[in-house]
Scaffold this active site. Structure first.
Site, PDB file in Angstrom:
ATOM      1  N   GLU A 176      31.738  20.695  34.398  1.00 47.81           N
ATOM      2  CA  GLU A 176      30.751  21.709  34.015  1.00 47.81           C
ATOM      3  C   GLU A 176      29.648  21.796  35.090  1.00 47.81           C
ATOM      4  OE1 GLU A 176      30.638  24.253  32.051  1.00 47.81           O
ATOM      5  OE2 GLU A 176      28.527  24.632  32.432  1.00 47.81           O
ATOM      6  N   TRP A 177      30.044  22.127  36.313  1.00 43.79           N
ATOM      7  CA  TRP A 177      29.129  22.412  37.420  1.00 43.79           C
ATOM      8  C   TRP A 177      28.038  21.336  37.535  1.00 43.79           C
ATOM      9  CZ3 TRP A 177      32.131  25.268  40.073  1.00 43.79           C
ATOM     10  CH2 TRP A 177      32.933  26.231  39.474  1.00 43.79           C
ATOM     11  N   GLU A 179      34.554  35.013  28.524  1.00 45.81           N
ATOM     12  CA  GLU A 179      34.054  33.655  28.261  1.00 45.81           C
ATOM     13  C   GLU A 179      33.156  33.706  27.048  1.00 45.81           C
ATOM     14  OE1 GLU A 179      32.162  31.395  31.373  1.00 45.81           O
ATOM     15  OE2 GLU A 179      33.611  32.069  32.861  1.00 45.81           O
ATOM     16  N   TRP A 232      36.065  30.029  26.325  1.00 48.94           N
ATOM     17  CA  TRP A 232      35.708  29.006  27.299  1.00 48.94           C
ATOM     18  C   TRP A 232      35.509  27.715  26.541  1.00 48.94           C
ATOM     19  CZ3 TRP A 232      35.993  29.037  32.472  1.00 48.94           C
ATOM     20  CH2 TRP A 232      35.585  27.853  33.104  1.00 48.94           C
ATOM     21  N   ASN A 238      33.715  36.363  39.294  1.00 46.01           N
ATOM     22  CA  ASN A 238      33.178  35.828  38.050  1.00 46.01           C
ATOM     23  C   ASN A 238      31.674  35.640  38.187  1.00 46.01           C
ATOM     24  OD1 ASN A 238      33.293  34.337  35.376  1.00 46.01           O
ATOM     25  ND2 ASN A 238      32.321  32.817  36.691  1.00 46.01           N
ATOM     26  N   GLU A 239      30.914  36.282  37.313  1.00 45.24           N
ATOM     27  CA  GLU A 239      29.476  36.056  37.207  1.00 45.24           C
ATOM     28  C   GLU A 239      28.755  36.027  38.550  1.00 45.24           C
ATOM     29  OE1 GLU A 239      28.574  32.709  34.708  1.00 45.24           O
ATOM     30  OE2 GLU A 239      29.689  33.518  33.020  1.00 45.24           O
ATOM     31  N   GLN A 273      36.957  23.732  38.444  1.00 44.70           N
ATOM     32  CA  GLN A 273      36.608  22.966  37.252  1.00 44.70           C
ATOM     33  C   GLN A 273      37.765  22.170  36.669  1.00 44.70           C
ATOM     34  OE1 GLN A 273      34.397  26.605  35.536  1.00 44.70           O
ATOM     35  NE2 GLN A 273      33.247  24.878  34.714  1.00 44.70           N
ATOM     36  N   TYR A 327      27.087  33.596  26.061  1.00 45.35           N
ATOM     37  CA  TYR A 327      26.845  32.320  25.378  1.00 45.35           C
ATOM     38  C   TYR A 327      25.624  32.363  24.467  1.00 45.35           C
ATOM     39  CZ  TYR A 327      30.377  30.415  28.467  1.00 45.35           C
ATOM     40  OH  TYR A 327      31.566  30.180  29.113  1.00 45.35           O
ATOM     41  N   HIS A 387      35.825  32.425  41.532  1.00 47.32           N
ATOM     42  CA  HIS A 387      34.996  31.716  40.555  1.00 47.32           C
ATOM     43  C   HIS A 387      34.249  30.616  41.312  1.00 47.32           C
ATOM     44  CE1 HIS A 387      34.622  30.932  35.981  1.00 47.32           C
ATOM     45  NE2 HIS A 387      33.719  30.163  36.563  1.00 47.32           N
TER      46      HIS A 387
HETATM   47  C1  PNW Z   1      29.722  30.061  33.139  1.00 47.66           C
HETATM   48  N1  PNW Z   1      23.340  29.867  33.422  1.00 47.66           N
HETATM   49  O1  PNW Z   1      28.754  29.371  33.848  1.00 47.66           O
HETATM   50  C2  PNW Z   1      30.910  29.912  34.048  1.00 47.66           C
HETATM   51  O2  PNW Z   1      31.603  31.085  34.355  1.00 47.66           O
HETATM   52  C3  PNW Z   1      31.805  28.796  33.676  1.00 47.66           C
HETATM   53  O3  PNW Z   1      32.442  28.347  34.832  1.00 47.66           O
HETATM   54  C4  PNW Z   1      31.012  27.711  32.972  1.00 47.66           C
HETATM   55  O4  PNW Z   1      31.723  26.532  32.796  1.00 47.66           O
HETATM   56  C5  PNW Z   1      30.544  28.310  31.656  1.00 47.66           C
HETATM   57  O5  PNW Z   1      29.798  29.498  31.869  1.00 47.66           O
HETATM   58  C6  PNW Z   1      29.713  27.372  30.787  1.00 47.66           C
HETATM   59  O6  PNW Z   1      28.497  27.068  31.403  1.00 47.66           O
HETATM   60  C7  PNW Z   1      27.413  29.521  33.663  1.00 47.66           C
HETATM   61  O7  PNW Z   1      22.650  28.945  33.854  1.00 47.66           O
HETATM   62  C8  PNW Z   1      26.609  28.514  34.177  1.00 47.66           C
HETATM   63  O8  PNW Z   1      22.849  30.908  32.925  1.00 47.66           O
HETATM   64  C9  PNW Z   1      25.254  28.633  34.089  1.00 47.66           C
HETATM   65  C10 PNW Z   1      24.709  29.746  33.497  1.00 47.66           C
HETATM   66  C11 PNW Z   1      25.504  30.760  32.974  1.00 47.66           C
HETATM   67  C12 PNW Z   1      26.880  30.630  33.057  1.00 47.66           C
END
Ligand code: PNW
Length: 474
Positions: free
Chosen positions: A429-430, A375, A422, A168-169, A23, A300, A124
């Site tokens: 952002e993906w 995060e 974060w 990570n996740e 990222q 989040y 990650h």
């Molecule tokens: C996390 N969802 O991503 C990641 O660990 C980070 O790299 C990212 O930038 C951040 O949260 C903010 O999005 C996610 O769809 C992406 O549930 C998608 C999801 C959850 C977390």
């Protein structure tokens, strides 16, 4: 309303920010780095917003010392970053590339020179493309490759990094990567996703064993999860059952093996029409359940679910991006609902109570482990003023509420040791590319200038004083 001026954090509480290699780094072809699944995916038309890629990102690979100096100016005492696997071990096999390791060694040295504690994440999401070509996470061998990679990084950085995180996740890697396809590698096969989840659990366990063997005893090992805080829409049995199903697929599919050495019977039964889970071999869950020192939580927004009537398409407002494929294998009759309240630019409802709940839940589930928030933060449409300054009162409000929620958990006796916001910088952002800005520091992608936002000043004050500023700025 509790009195905000009374919210003092423990002396040794870690104040940090969080980033991830793909990222922010850019420099994707330098010093021997080869493509990861995210390079391939982002270069595939129609996958990422506006065709954005991580080719340059925040150019952190070339600007690392200045970025660390900025953290130091902001009074940070911690920094969570990830190591890019294809930078360190390009094909995912064999010896390490020294120049790749050197970058992370200098990063860590720079952090330590500024009294910033590094927290290193091994994975990650940037799997070497060559490992995807031989099957990726749905294939068992990938777990062993990950353990070998963990060993290489431990040998290179074990003398100076104490806090280690394996994955990570893993939920995102397995279910957004292989079921809904909104993340790399973009596959849409629910069985592959369940296989991926298991091999990520195994990878975590094997890597933890490798790290324990290679690292000094002071090393602290952990995993970062993004548990869904699932709430049933009503108290009906059907809605509570929908919440149970999502809790199994989002949370217990990882916490079961990692914390309790088992896959729960309801998860196996719910998914039985897709797979008999014969890819789980004798002893695998015991490997996944290696003793840890900490659990890292990313939070989040909460999820609200209900039972959807049979034959009716589930309402797909689950905030996981646009795809006609569900990230929830065998959970077609579950509907997701937007929780009421204010939303961020991701469309995620602001609900700080979920963070307290999550911390309380994990302190019960893993009573012997320290907890970190690794995060939490928010994207907003920041608008720079004429003078170039960025006033982001919504982000400050989001952070203030969520840090109060962390403080509520501390007051309830939860062993939370630190908070990593974060993110330090606006970044890739993906699937949303550069269209969503999570940073407390604005990045001008034309000039690569770093412009601390008002939220950065606010967070710096919190880090310096250890106290939530008394007056809510609303
Ligand atoms: C996390 N969802 O991503 C990641 O660990 C980070 O790299 C990212 O930038 C951040 O949260 C903010 O999005 C996610 O769809 C992406 O549930 C998608 C999801 C959850 C977390």
């Amino acid at each position: 309303m509790p009195d905000d001026s009374a919210r003092t954090f423990p002396d040794r509480f870690v104040w940090g920010t969080s980033t991830a290699a793909y990222q922010i780094e850019g420099a994707v072809t330098e010093d021997g780095r080869t493509p990861s699944i995210w390079d391939t995916f982002s270069h595939t038309p129609g996958t990422v917003h506006a065709g954005d890629t991580g080719d340059t990102a925040c150019d952190h690979y070339h600007r690392m010392p200045a970025d660390v100096a900025l953290m130091s100016q902001l009074g940070m005492t911690g920094y969570r970053f990830s190591v890019s696997w294809p930078r360190v071990q390009p094909t995912g096999r064999g010896p390490a590339v020294q120049r790749g390791l050197d970058f992370y060694r200098s990063l860590v040295d720079e952090l330590l020179a500024h009294d910033i504690t590094p927290m290193l994440t091994l994975y990650h999401w940037d799997l070497p493309q060559e490992l995807e070509d031989t099957g990726g996470w749905p294939v068992r061998d990938t777990a062993s490759r990950f353990a070998d990679y963990a060993r290489l990084v431990a040998d290179a950085l074990g003398d100076r990094v104490e806090m280690w995180t394996t994955l990570n996740e893993p939920w995102c890697s397995a279910f957004l990567g292989y079921a809904s396809g909104v993340h790399a590698p973009g596959r849409t096969d629910p069985v592959a996703a369940l296989r991926a989840a298991h091999h990520l659990n195994l990878a975590h366990g094997l890597a933890t064993q490798a790290l324990r063997a290679a690292l000094p005893s002071r090393a602290r090992l952990s995993v970062s999860l993004n548990p869904a805080l699932v709430r049933p829409r009503t108290d009906s049995a059907a809605d509570r059952d929908a919440a149970r199903r999502i809790d199994a697929l989002a949370n217990r599919v990882f916490t079961g093996p990692m914390l309790r050495a088992r896959y729960d019977d309801d998860l196996l039964a719910d998914t039985a029409r897709l797979t008999d889970w014969s890819f789980v071999q004798e002893g695998d869950t015991a490997i996944a359940a290696q003793p840890l020192d900490a659990v890292c939580l990313n939070y989040y927004t909460p999820s609200v679910v209900s039972a959807a009537p049979e034959g009716e398409d589930a309402e797909r407002r689950d905030g996981h991006g646009a795809s006609s494929h569900s990230p929830w294998p065998a959970a077609e009759r579950v509907a997701f609902h937007q929780p009421p309240g204010e939303q961020t630019a991701m469309g995620w409802t602001v609900d700080p109570s979920g963070l307290t709940e999550l911390l309380l839940r994990f302190s019960r589930e893993a009573p012997d482990l320290a907890l970190y928030v690794t995060e939490n933060g928010a994207a907003y449409e920041d608008k720079p003023e004429e003078d170039g300054r960025v006033h982001d009162p919504e982000r400050v409000s989001y952070l203030r509420q969520h840090l109060a929620a962390v403080h509520d958990a501390l007051r309830a006796g939860v062993d939370v040791r630190g908070y990593f916001l974060w993110s330090l910088l606006d970044n890739f952002e993906w699937a949303y590319g550069y269209s969503r800005r999570f940073g407390i520091v604005r990045v001008d992608y034309d000039t690569q200038a770093r412009i601390p936002k008002a939220s950065a000043d606010w967070y710096a004050q919190l880090a310096r004083t250890g106290r939530l500023p008394a007056t809510p700025e609303r």
